[in-house]
Design an enzyme around this catalytic site. Structure first.
Site, PDB file in Angstrom:
ATOM      1  N   HIS A 186       6.129 -44.581  -5.646  1.00 38.18           N
ATOM      2  CA  HIS A 186       6.312 -45.457  -4.485  1.00 38.18           C
ATOM      3  C   HIS A 186       7.371 -46.542  -4.712  1.00 38.18           C
ATOM      4  CE1 HIS A 186       2.977 -43.890  -2.047  1.00 38.18           C
ATOM      5  NE2 HIS A 186       2.279 -43.819  -3.173  1.00 38.18           N
ATOM      6  N   HIS A 213      -3.061 -45.159  -3.169  1.00 33.91           N
ATOM      7  CA  HIS A 213      -3.635 -45.364  -4.503  1.00 33.91           C
ATOM      8  C   HIS A 213      -3.778 -46.851  -4.803  1.00 33.91           C
ATOM      9  CE1 HIS A 213      -2.667 -41.137  -6.335  1.00 33.91           C
ATOM     10  NE2 HIS A 213      -3.456 -41.101  -5.282  1.00 33.91           N
TER      11      HIS A 213
END
Length: 271
Positions: A223, A164
């Protein structure tokens, strides 16, 4: 149509001096740094955006390159054809060739997306191990990929570079570079072509806002820091290597404003 024209005029005014294009890379890096710090300090409030199944993630981010590709394709084609005819006084054949050259930018972007996402998957599979809830008496199975692990309801622990952060940063920067063509394009205010370009331009600007917002959500909720910073650095490198280096060369898709001399291009796109 009047609202569309006012909206387009306002957005063009905000982008005219190149300030957004100049500061966006630094903004993206700042978002990763600040968002990661807030996440690691447990200072982020719970919101629907932390759910991976939120509508923006499912219907936009998961297909981010498709959205970017199919909106940029008509925008580049129409603006380049108009630019070739009005600024260079090219005929139809030469204008079409210029359009095809500029559209190859999208082929380059597709290659960047494909290679990088494939590399991310390879690295995650290479560095990962699978944790399953099987009984201790069962023989331990070795899993080669994340997909195999998930098929047995396991949890894959690998180095997952943020796709992303990579893709959203690359798409946002690419859009900002391409809409810069409007700085050198003049179109009759009452023409249908102006309406078409305004629709595409406003759509691309709102799409960029979605990409930056979802980039922020990724930085806040998903993340590890190392995975996010590596993802955005790869996205920035892909943008810099194309628009700031390769596209300045003669044998390349070229920049959106081809009428500016090479020395001025380097200044305009780095200011």
């Amino acid at each position: 149509m009047e609202r569309l024209e006012r909206c387009g005029r306002g957005l063009r005014a905000g982008l005219a001096d190149g300030r957004v294009r100049r500061r966006l890379p630094w903004l993206l890096l700042a978002i990763v740094l600040l968002g990661s710090a807030l996440k690691d300090g447990d200072l982020v409030p719970e919101t629907p955006m932390q759910n991976k199944r939120n509508p923006l993630n499912v219907y936009f981010v998961k297909v981010a390159w498709a959205w970017t590709f199919w909106l940029l394709l008509p925008f580049i084609a129409v603006t380049t054809y108009q630019f070739a005819g009005s600024k260079f006084l090219y005929g139809p054949t030469k204008s079409v060739l210029m359009v095809l050259r500029r559209l190859s930018t999208l082929l380059v972007g597709t290659a960047v997306w494909y290679v990088c996402t494939g590399l991310f998957i390879y690295i995650e599979n290479l560095t990962g191990v699978c944790s399953t809830s099987g009984e201790l008496r069962e023989p331990r199975r070795l899993y080669a990929t994340k997909q195999e692990c998930h098929q047995d309801n396991g949890i894959w622990n690998g180095f997952d570079i943020s796709g992303h952060c990579f893709l959203l940063s690359y798409c946002a920067l690419m859009i900002m570079e391409e809409v810069a063509v409007l700085e050198g394009l003049s179109i009759d205010q009452n023409s249908k072509l102006r309406v078409v370009i305004n629709v595409l331009f406003v759509s691309l600007c709102f799409l960029t806002m979605i990409w930056v917002f979802m980039f922020l959500c990724t930085a806040l909720y998903f993340h590890d820091f190392s995975q996010k910073i590596l993802g955005v650095l790869i996205g920035l490198s892909a943008w810099y290597g194309t628009y700031r280096c390769w596209y300045l060369k003669p044998f390349s898709p070229g920049l959106p404003l081809p009428s500016i001399p090479l020395s001025s291009k380097k200044y305009s796109y780095s200011r």
